[in-house]
Design a protein around this motif. Structure first.
Motif, PDB file in Angstrom:
ATOM      1  N   ALA A  68       0.848  -1.116  -0.012  1.00  0.00           N
ATOM      2  CA  ALA A  68      -0.055   0.049  -0.089  1.00  0.00           C
ATOM      3  C   ALA A  68       0.839   1.054  -0.076  1.00  0.00           C
ATOM      4  N   ARG A  69       2.020   1.192   0.774  1.00  0.00           N
ATOM      5  CA  ARG A  69       2.856   2.389   0.931  1.00  0.00           C
ATOM      6  C   ARG A  69       3.710   2.551  -0.292  1.00  0.00           C
ATOM      7  N   LEU A  70       3.871   1.611  -0.971  1.00  0.00           N
ATOM      8  CA  LEU A  70       4.677   1.720  -2.273  1.00  0.00           C
ATOM      9  C   LEU A  70       3.858   2.291  -3.302  1.00  0.00           C
ATOM     10  N   LEU A  71       2.587   1.535  -3.469  1.00  0.00           N
ATOM     11  CA  LEU A  71       1.551   2.046  -4.497  1.00  0.00           C
ATOM     12  C   LEU A  71       1.007   3.349  -4.299  1.00  0.00           C
ATOM     13  N   GLY A  72       0.897   3.709  -2.887  1.00  0.00           N
ATOM     14  CA  GLY A  72       0.184   4.978  -2.751  1.00  0.00           C
ATOM     15  C   GLY A  72       1.247   6.328  -3.075  1.00  0.00           C
ATOM     16  N   LYS A  73       2.635   5.857  -3.174  1.00  0.00           N
ATOM     17  CA  LYS A  73       3.540   6.848  -3.516  1.00  0.00           C
ATOM     18  C   LYS A  73       3.554   6.952  -4.888  1.00  0.00           C
ATOM     19  N   ARG A  74       3.398   6.031  -5.933  1.00  0.00           N
ATOM     20  CA  ARG A  74       3.203   6.148  -7.278  1.00  0.00           C
ATOM     21  C   ARG A  74       1.903   6.733  -7.626  1.00  0.00           C
ATOM     22  N   GLY A  80      -3.579  14.821  -7.143  1.00  0.00           N
ATOM     23  CA  GLY A  80      -3.249  15.523  -5.979  1.00  0.00           C
ATOM     24  C   GLY A  80      -4.388  14.830  -5.114  1.00  0.00           C
ATOM     25  N   LYS A  81      -3.945  15.138  -3.597  1.00  0.00           N
ATOM     26  CA  LYS A  81      -4.570  14.469  -2.397  1.00  0.00           C
ATOM     27  C   LYS A  81      -6.050  15.101  -2.671  1.00  0.00           C
ATOM     28  N   GLY A  82      -7.111  14.024  -2.537  1.00  0.00           N
ATOM     29  CA  GLY A  82      -8.706  14.294  -2.160  1.00  0.00           C
ATOM     30  C   GLY A  82      -9.198  14.204  -3.729  1.00  0.00           C
ATOM     31  N   GLN A  83      -8.430  13.557  -4.639  1.00  0.00           N
ATOM     32  CA  GLN A  83      -9.046  13.447  -6.137  1.00  0.00           C
ATOM     33  C   GLN A  83      -9.751  11.851  -6.145  1.00  0.00           C
ATOM     34  N   ALA A  84     -10.830  11.700  -6.897  1.00  0.00           N
ATOM     35  CA  ALA A  84     -11.127  10.589  -7.253  1.00  0.00           C
ATOM     36  C   ALA A  84     -10.337   9.732  -8.038  1.00  0.00           C
ATOM     37  N   TYR A 172      15.841   1.590  -4.458  1.00  0.00           N
ATOM     38  CA  TYR A 172      15.472   3.080  -3.557  1.00  0.00           C
ATOM     39  C   TYR A 172      13.974   2.714  -3.026  1.00  0.00           C
ATOM     40  N   GLU A 173      12.975   2.789  -3.869  1.00  0.00           N
ATOM     41  CA  GLU A 173      11.599   2.491  -3.559  1.00  0.00           C
ATOM     42  C   GLU A 173      11.421   1.589  -2.632  1.00  0.00           C
ATOM     43  N   LYS A 174      12.140   0.270  -2.721  1.00  0.00           N
ATOM     44  CA  LYS A 174      11.943  -0.768  -1.868  1.00  0.00           C
ATOM     45  C   LYS A 174      12.436  -0.448  -0.349  1.00  0.00           C
ATOM     46  N   LEU A 175      13.636   0.311  -0.429  1.00  0.00           N
ATOM     47  CA  LEU A 175      14.280   0.632   1.009  1.00  0.00           C
ATOM     48  C   LEU A 175      13.261   1.539   1.669  1.00  0.00           C
ATOM     49  N   ILE A 176      12.937   2.570   0.915  1.00  0.00           N
ATOM     50  CA  ILE A 176      12.006   3.553   1.829  1.00  0.00           C
ATOM     51  C   ILE A 176      10.663   2.924   2.232  1.00  0.00           C
ATOM     52  N   THR A 177      10.208   1.991   1.322  1.00  0.00           N
ATOM     53  CA  THR A 177       9.042   1.593   1.677  1.00  0.00           C
ATOM     54  C   THR A 177       9.290   0.582   3.044  1.00  0.00           C
ATOM     55  N   ALA A 178      10.344  -0.006   2.913  1.00  0.00           N
ATOM     56  CA  ALA A 178      10.668  -1.173   4.274  1.00  0.00           C
ATOM     57  C   ALA A 178      10.837  -0.317   5.506  1.00  0.00           C
ATOM     58  N   ILE A 179      11.417   0.959   5.277  1.00  0.00           N
ATOM     59  CA  ILE A 179      11.528   1.788   6.374  1.00  0.00           C
ATOM     60  C   ILE A 179      10.101   2.737   6.834  1.00  0.00           C
ATOM     61  N   PHE A 180       9.523   2.977   5.909  1.00  0.00           N
ATOM     62  CA  PHE A 180       8.369   3.805   6.230  1.00  0.00           C
ATOM     63  C   PHE A 180       7.111   3.153   6.118  1.00  0.00           C
ATOM     64  N   TYR A 181       6.853   1.801   5.959  1.00  0.00           N
ATOM     65  CA  TYR A 181       5.693   1.241   5.513  1.00  0.00           C
ATOM     66  C   TYR A 181       4.369   1.576   6.461  1.00  0.00           C
ATOM     67  N   LYS A 182       4.807   1.730   7.736  1.00  0.00           N
ATOM     68  CA  LYS A 182       3.647   1.886   8.667  1.00  0.00           C
ATOM     69  C   LYS A 182       3.103   3.520   8.753  1.00  0.00           C
ATOM     70  N   ASN A 183       3.591   4.515   7.789  1.00  0.00           N
ATOM     71  CA  ASN A 183       3.504   5.512   7.655  1.00  0.00           C
ATOM     72  C   ASN A 183       2.589   6.067   6.346  1.00  0.00           C
ATOM     73  N   PRO A 184       1.513   6.694   6.487  1.00  0.00           N
ATOM     74  CA  PRO A 184       0.798   6.924   5.321  1.00  0.00           C
ATOM     75  C   PRO A 184       1.548   7.915   4.503  1.00  0.00           C
ATOM     76  N   ILE A 185       1.381   7.938   3.114  1.00  0.00           N
ATOM     77  CA  ILE A 185       1.786   9.069   2.175  1.00  0.00           C
ATOM     78  C   ILE A 185       1.292  10.330   2.754  1.00  0.00           C
ATOM     79  N   ALA A 186      -0.130  10.689   2.718  1.00  0.00           N
ATOM     80  CA  ALA A 186      -0.650  11.850   3.092  1.00  0.00           C
ATOM     81  C   ALA A 186      -1.684  11.700   4.536  1.00  0.00           C
ATOM     82  N   HIS A 187      -1.556  13.012   5.136  1.00  0.00           N
ATOM     83  CA  HIS A 187      -2.208  13.097   6.304  1.00  0.00           C
ATOM     84  C   HIS A 187      -4.015  13.302   5.927  1.00  0.00           C
ATOM     85  N   THR A 188      -4.855  12.167   6.649  1.00  0.00           N
ATOM     86  CA  THR A 188      -6.227  12.334   6.200  1.00  0.00           C
ATOM     87  C   THR A 188      -7.050  12.055   7.467  1.00  0.00           C
TER      88      THR A 188
END
Length: 532
Positions: A68-74, A80-84, A172-188
């Motif tokens: 979810a984190r990796l796909l969310g970043k892509r 932009g945030k809030g778009q359908a 690099y994506e895999k590394l960042i994902t492994a570190i921050f996977y518990k954090n969402p990309i955007a605050h909601t």
């Protein structure tokens, strides 16, 4: 849960459900959907295998959160945030990762009904002003959906192909994902839109229903107040996630509750599904009466041995269906009732509070009122209010504009009766009544009677205009040998008036269905009118 008498603004006698729990107790501690998934993983074990699909791929909470984190970043890189963002995927691990990826990015998944055809799908995207569609080339090819893709591209929509993302992921994506996977990309915020579903269109053009994180998670909590699930359970879901029952009950609820989930891509594989159930050994099955009937006709008795209950919704459950599943498979069928606008569950029977013919009691936290309807002596038109009621509609003639329920009340369009114990009995959709010589006749009631006498066939009862009496009733049936005399006898035996006897019987090979398993009454009515 208790009932208290109140008076509505129109002076009619009403009843409101007194919530037995507070909203705070139903909010998953005010979480978003992504946060609720993470919380469930931390509670039940991040390495716990929680998800499986028909391809045999299994995922843990940790792997799902990382995906979810990796796909969310892509996804956040293209809009932009809030778009359908439209989603055109079947029940699979990929749709779960996509859904929570969009949640991570603060985007709003708009789940497309790929069985509806190009015109409806394009209309849905225009209604919510979506610019992007997430899909899979493999799925499009296997499901023969190229006409939908072409129609969407012609309408100006752009595609994000999951296969392309998978091939292009770098270290690099895999590394960042492994570190921050518990954090969402955007605050909601939990009160913000989290999901767009579309009404079934069984009686007209679908509308977009916008639901918040809180709507969905509260509904999950409301259901678990009535039906108990735990981490020892496993849910087998055949209902498509573009359908509200399949989305909330069949995907979100198990994942945020620690219930293992098996996703199957199509409810129409009547011979294969019993085999898949026997192999995966779930304890709970979600379905509709149409699908449960189909499975029971092809299944061996032992193939459903692992099930402790079946939860059925979207259409009325026939008494014969209950009896077959009880006698052959030793499994109780719990009928519920809901609507997309309520995220979706409104009422459901419980194992120890189960009344045949009813859809159970209203869920905790839901208020209701019954408004009198001319020609209906008992019950009334059901209006609902509660924390699970949608943020509002978006409609084709006003795309992207949220139309909120007035004062929080939603008109269900259903005629119901509620007994002294609080059990709800559906008499039919308001649109599913015919007015004949001044009397209101339930088309659903007629269907129920015919289903009880011609159990091996499928039926749909519709109304068409009649110059002499206002409207007349047409029965579409797959029974080519059935007679009107049999129907008259059955109606009289049950003490109902002869006005319920269909004016005409139309035998056809197949009753038209929507992708959700509901009867497509719009098509059925057109077929009836074509025969006049």
């Amino acid at each position: 849960m208790t009932l208290k008498s109140v008076t509505g603004s129109n002076g009619a006698g009403l009843y409101a459900t007194e919530p037995s729990v507070t909203e705070a107790e139903l909010t998953f501690d005010n979480l978003t959907l992504f946060e609720a998934l993470k919380s469930a993983g931390q509670k039940h074990g991040l390495n716990e295998l929680i998800l499986e699909d028909s391809l045999g791929e299994k995922q843990s909470y940790k792997r799902l959160l990382m995906g979810a984190r990796l796909l969310g970043k892509r996804f956040s890189n293209v809009t932009g945030k809030g778009q359908a963002v439209a989603v055109l995927l079947p029940n699979s691990n990929a749709v779960v990762a996509t859904f929570f990826g969009l949640q991570s990015a603060g985007l709003i998944p708009a789940m497309l009904n790929y069985t509806a055809g190009p015109t409806i799908v394009v209309s849905a995207c225009k209604t919510v002003k979506a610019e992007w569609v997430i899909s899979s080339r493999t799925f499009i090819t296997k499901a023969d959906l190229q006409p939908i893709v072409e129609a969407l591209e012609k309408a100006g929509l752009k595609f994000i192909w999951l296969e392309d993302i998978r091939k292009s992921v770098n270290w690099y994506e895999k590394l960042i994902t492994a570190i921050f996977y518990k954090n969402p990309i955007a605050h909601t915020n939990p009160d913000e839109p989290a999901l767009i579903l579309f009404t079934s269109g069984s009686e007209g053009l679908p509308k977009a229903v916008v639901l918040s994180h809180k709507n969905i998670l509260i509904n999950c909590a409301q259901v678990t107040q009535t039906i108990r699930f735990d981490s020892s359970d496993k849910l087998f879901n055949v209902l498509p996630v573009f359908h509200s029952f399949g989305m909330t009950g069949g995907m979100v609820l198990p994942l945020v509750s620690g219930v293992k989930l098996y996703l199957y891509p199509s409810p129409l594989h009547f011979k294969i599904i019993p085999q898949a159930v026997a192999k995966s050994k779930p304890t709970i099955l979600f379905g509709t009466d149409t699908f449960l009937t189909g499975y029971s006709r092809t299944a061996k008795d032992e193939q459903f041995a692992s099930l402790r209950m079946v939860v059925a919704g979207a259409e009325a459950v026939k008494e014969e269906t209950r009896q077959i599943w009880k006698k052959r498979f030793d499994t109780i069928v719990l009928e519920g009732f809901g609507m997309t606008e309520a995220a979706p569950v409104v009422a459901v029977n419980a194992i120890r509070a189960n009344k045949a013919g009813s859809v159970g009691r209203l869920l905790p936290g839901i208020e209701h009122r019954l408004v009198a309807v001319d020609g209906i002596k008992k019950g009334g038109r059901l209006w609902l209010k509660g924390p699970n009621i949608m943020l509002g509609y978006m409609k084709y003639d006003a795309p992207g504009i949220l139309q909120k329920p007035e004062n929080g009340w939603h008109d269900s369009g259903d005629i119901v009766e509620i007994d002294e114990e609080g059990f709800v009995f559906i008499k039919g959709r308001a649109k599913r009544f015919a007015k004949i010589a001044g009397e209101m006749v339930s088309l659903s009631g007629i269907e129920s009677i015919i289903n009880s006498i011609w159990t091996d066939h499928d039926h749909a009862v519709v109304k068409i205009p009649d110059k002499r009496r206002g409207e007349k009733i047409i029965l579409l049936t797959t029974n080519f040998t059935g007679t009107k005399d049999e129907i008259i006898k059955a109606i009289k035996k049950r003490g109902f008036p002869e006005i319920m006897v269909p004016n005409k019987l139309l035998a056809i090979d197949t009753i038209p269905l929507l992708g959700t398993g509901k009867v497509d009454y719009t098509s059925a009515q057109k077929m009836a009118q074509a025969e006049e």
